[in-house]
Design a protein around this motif. Structure first.
Motif, PDB file in Angstrom:
ATOM      1  N   ARG A   1       0.836  -1.206   0.000  1.00 26.58           N
ATOM      2  CA  ARG A   1       0.000   0.000   0.000  1.00 26.58           C
ATOM      3  C   ARG A   1       0.869   1.255   0.000  1.00 26.58           C
ATOM      4  O   ARG A   1       0.617   2.201  -0.747  1.00 26.58           O
ATOM      5  CB  ARG A   1      -0.931   0.010   1.231  1.00 26.58           C
ATOM      6  CG  ARG A   1      -1.874   1.177   1.205  1.00 26.58           C
ATOM      7  CD  ARG A   1      -2.757   1.319   2.399  1.00 26.58           C
ATOM      8  NE  ARG A   1      -3.034   2.734   2.590  1.00 26.58           N
ATOM      9  CZ  ARG A   1      -3.929   3.415   1.910  1.00 26.58           C
ATOM     10  NH1 ARG A   1      -4.674   2.811   1.011  1.00 26.58           N
ATOM     11  NH2 ARG A   1      -4.079   4.699   2.110  1.00 26.58           N
ATOM     12  N   ARG A   2       1.915   1.254   0.828  1.00 26.09           N
ATOM     13  CA  ARG A   2       2.777   2.435   0.892  1.00 26.09           C
ATOM     14  C   ARG A   2       3.431   2.689  -0.468  1.00 26.09           C
ATOM     15  O   ARG A   2       3.473   3.829  -0.944  1.00 26.09           O
ATOM     16  CB  ARG A   2       3.860   2.262   1.966  1.00 26.09           C
ATOM     17  CG  ARG A   2       4.647   3.539   2.237  1.00 26.09           C
ATOM     18  CD  ARG A   2       5.688   3.339   3.305  1.00 26.09           C
ATOM     19  NE  ARG A   2       6.612   2.256   3.003  1.00 26.09           N
ATOM     20  CZ  ARG A   2       7.627   2.353   2.141  1.00 26.09           C
ATOM     21  NH1 ARG A   2       7.853   3.490   1.514  1.00 26.09           N
ATOM     22  NH2 ARG A   2       8.405   1.314   1.912  1.00 26.09           N
ATOM     23  N   LEU A   3       3.898   1.629  -1.127  1.00 23.06           N
ATOM     24  CA  LEU A   3       4.543   1.806  -2.423  1.00 23.06           C
ATOM     25  C   LEU A   3       3.553   2.300  -3.477  1.00 23.06           C
ATOM     26  O   LEU A   3       3.885   3.152  -4.303  1.00 23.06           O
ATOM     27  CB  LEU A   3       5.197   0.493  -2.878  1.00 23.06           C
ATOM     28  CG  LEU A   3       6.371   0.021  -2.011  1.00 23.06           C
ATOM     29  CD1 LEU A   3       6.954  -1.287  -2.524  1.00 23.06           C
ATOM     30  CD2 LEU A   3       7.466   1.094  -1.938  1.00 23.06           C
TER      31      LEU A   3
ATOM     32  N   GLU B   1      -3.116  -2.472  11.837  1.00 28.44           N
ATOM     33  CA  GLU B   1      -3.338  -3.878  12.232  1.00 28.44           C
ATOM     34  C   GLU B   1      -2.000  -4.602  12.398  1.00 28.44           C
ATOM     35  O   GLU B   1      -1.815  -5.400  13.316  1.00 28.44           O
ATOM     36  CB  GLU B   1      -4.170  -4.615  11.165  1.00 28.44           C
ATOM     37  CG  GLU B   1      -5.591  -4.099  10.999  1.00 28.44           C
ATOM     38  CD  GLU B   1      -6.475  -4.432  12.188  1.00 28.44           C
ATOM     39  OE1 GLU B   1      -5.999  -5.008  13.170  1.00 28.44           O
ATOM     40  OE2 GLU B   1      -7.676  -4.077  12.131  1.00 28.44           O
ATOM     41  N   HIS B   2      -1.069  -4.300  11.465  1.00 25.25           N
ATOM     42  CA  HIS B   2       0.258  -4.934  11.554  1.00 25.25           C
ATOM     43  C   HIS B   2       0.920  -4.588  12.887  1.00 25.25           C
ATOM     44  O   HIS B   2       1.471  -5.457  13.567  1.00 25.25           O
ATOM     45  CB  HIS B   2       1.133  -4.476  10.380  1.00 25.25           C
ATOM     46  CG  HIS B   2       2.577  -4.881  10.519  1.00 25.25           C
ATOM     47  ND1 HIS B   2       2.996  -6.186  10.396  1.00 25.25           N
ATOM     48  CD2 HIS B   2       3.697  -4.163  10.806  1.00 25.25           C
ATOM     49  CE1 HIS B   2       4.298  -6.246  10.593  1.00 25.25           C
ATOM     50  NE2 HIS B   2       4.750  -5.032  10.839  1.00 25.25           N
ATOM     51  N   VAL B   3       0.841  -3.311  13.248  1.00 24.91           N
ATOM     52  CA  VAL B   3       1.517  -2.885  14.479  1.00 24.91           C
ATOM     53  C   VAL B   3       0.815  -3.451  15.718  1.00 24.91           C
ATOM     54  O   VAL B   3       1.476  -3.957  16.640  1.00 24.91           O
ATOM     55  CB  VAL B   3       1.595  -1.342  14.537  1.00 24.91           C
ATOM     56  CG1 VAL B   3       2.339  -0.897  15.783  1.00 24.91           C
ATOM     57  CG2 VAL B   3       2.282  -0.803  13.305  1.00 24.91           C
TER      58      VAL B   3
ATOM     59  N   VAL C   1      15.800  -0.923   8.492  1.00 21.67           N
ATOM     60  CA  VAL C   1      16.391  -1.762   9.538  1.00 21.67           C
ATOM     61  C   VAL C   1      15.336  -2.749  10.033  1.00 21.67           C
ATOM     62  O   VAL C   1      15.582  -3.949  10.171  1.00 21.67           O
ATOM     63  CB  VAL C   1      16.910  -0.886  10.717  1.00 21.67           C
ATOM     64  CG1 VAL C   1      17.272  -1.748  11.919  1.00 21.67           C
ATOM     65  CG2 VAL C   1      18.105  -0.065  10.271  1.00 21.67           C
ATOM     66  N   HIS C   2      14.113  -2.230  10.265  1.00 24.75           N
ATOM     67  CA  HIS C   2      13.019  -3.085  10.750  1.00 24.75           C
ATOM     68  C   HIS C   2      12.726  -4.218   9.763  1.00 24.75           C
ATOM     69  O   HIS C   2      12.604  -5.378  10.150  1.00 24.75           O
ATOM     70  CB  HIS C   2      11.762  -2.238  10.982  1.00 24.75           C
ATOM     71  CG  HIS C   2      10.549  -3.057  11.295  1.00 24.75           C
ATOM     72  ND1 HIS C   2      10.422  -3.755  12.469  1.00 24.75           N
ATOM     73  CD2 HIS C   2       9.425  -3.326  10.584  1.00 24.75           C
ATOM     74  CE1 HIS C   2       9.267  -4.405  12.471  1.00 24.75           C
ATOM     75  NE2 HIS C   2       8.640  -4.165  11.336  1.00 24.75           N
ATOM     76  N   ILE C   3      12.635  -3.864   8.490  1.00 24.42           N
ATOM     77  CA  ILE C   3      12.318  -4.897   7.488  1.00 24.42           C
ATOM     78  C   ILE C   3      13.434  -5.945   7.448  1.00 24.42           C
ATOM     79  O   ILE C   3      13.160  -7.153   7.489  1.00 24.42           O
ATOM     80  CB  ILE C   3      12.125  -4.269   6.082  1.00 24.42           C
ATOM     81  CG1 ILE C   3      10.933  -3.313   6.104  1.00 24.42           C
ATOM     82  CG2 ILE C   3      11.885  -5.346   5.034  1.00 24.42           C
ATOM     83  CD1 ILE C   3      10.735  -2.540   4.812  1.00 24.42           C
TER      84      ILE C   3
END
Ligand code: HEM
Ligand code: HEM
Length: 234
Positions: free
Chosen positions: A36-38, A55-57, A187-189
């Motif tokens: 969605r962000r892309l 929801e992910h968070v 970094v998170h990904i």
């Protein structure tokens, strides 16, 4: 099955029925959040609803608690089994050490609760509580009774599990930064793609361990086997 067998199965039961389904949902929302962000960035129309990030968070936060909890159950069972076993011999675990272990469990859970409560601007506190939770996990993991498989660490359920739990704690600690900067998002990904691989490895090494560990009534025979030469009963 005896109560001892049920206690040993608590960890795999929790892993299979709670933690792994959660990993699936969190990963699904992660992919949707990114897609969605892309799409939005490329000014395309996306069919994915904006709520996927949230929801992910939300579920990601649950996942951190679930994986840390699962790890504590995973190391807790062998640690307490060892204390009970030693109590019947002439070299029992000293009372001071038992108190220390109980304290470390409470300390680790307490540090994680504080990490959940440390909100956005409190960078230093988030770092501190993440470090304390991680230290607590590794100190408990290094206690007697925990089977670490150090002699073949490459296929150890312990080391990869501990690293995966540490990565979940890091995700929670850097949560506000993931929104704020591109670098932290990357970094998170990167870290959590590694975590995802480690979870799959845990599924493999965990089921192998289940096959290697006997039911309690079989223990006297199976633990009499020669594991190095893979021979039994003769
Ligand atoms: C299996 C574990 C996980 C994977 C594979 C994963 C992966 C991802 C991916 C691919 C994104 C989208 C990044 C983008 O927009 O390009 C993302 C976003 C995010 N993740 Fe995770 N993640 C995981 C677990 C977690 C956990 C445990 C937390 C927090 C406790 C968390 C917090 C976040 C946050 C705050 C965002 C930004 C959401 C947004 O932009 O709306 N993630 N994650
Ligand atoms: C998120 C995934 C998982 C994590 C982080 C994790 C972590 C751990 C840790 C740290 C231990 C203690 C060290 C050891 O005895 O090896 C452990 C033990 C164990 N795990 Fe897992 N594990 C996970 C998934 C699984 C799964 C899917 C299974 C099997 C279906 C499993 C089966 C076991 C068994 C049988 C033990 C030994 C328990 C005992 O001695 O009482 N684990 N796990």
């Amino acid at each position: 099955m005896s109560i001892n067998d049920w206690l040993r199965l608590m960890h795999p039961i929790l892993a299979v029925s709670v933690v792994f389904p959660l990993i699936g949902i969190v990963s699904y929302f992660a992919l949707q959040t990114r897609q969605r962000r892309l799409a939005v960035q490329a000014k395309e129309k996306s069919k994915i609803p904006p709520v996927v990030g949230k929801e992910h968070v939300n579920l990601g936060k649950w996942l951190t608690g679930a994986v840390v909890g699962l790890t504590l159950v995973g190391v807790g069972h062998p640690i307490f089994k060892n204390i009970v076993k030693q109590a019947a011999t002439d070299s029992p675990v000293p009372a001071g050490k038992v108190i220390f272990i109980v304290f470390m469990f409470l300390f680790t859970i307490g540090s994680l609760v504080c990490l959940y409560r440390a909100t956005a601007p409190q960078k230093l506190w988030r770092g501190l509580f993440a470090a304390l939770t991680t230290a607590g996990l590794w100190i408990l993991g290094s206690q007697d009774g925990v089977f670490r498989r150090t002699y073949e660490w490459q296929v150890s359920h312990y080391y990869y599990g501990m690293v995966a739990a540490t990565l979940m704690v890091i995700s929670l600690a850097i949560l506000p930064e993931i929104y704020r900067s591109k670098t932290w998002r990357k970094v998170h990904i990167a870290l959590n793609c590694i975590a995802l691989l480690l979870f799959i490895v845990q599924g493999i090494t965990g089921t192998r361990d289940l096959l290697e560990i006997p039911l309690s009534w079989q223990e006297p025979f199976v633990f009499g086997c020669d594991f190095a030469n893979k021979t039994c009963g003769g």
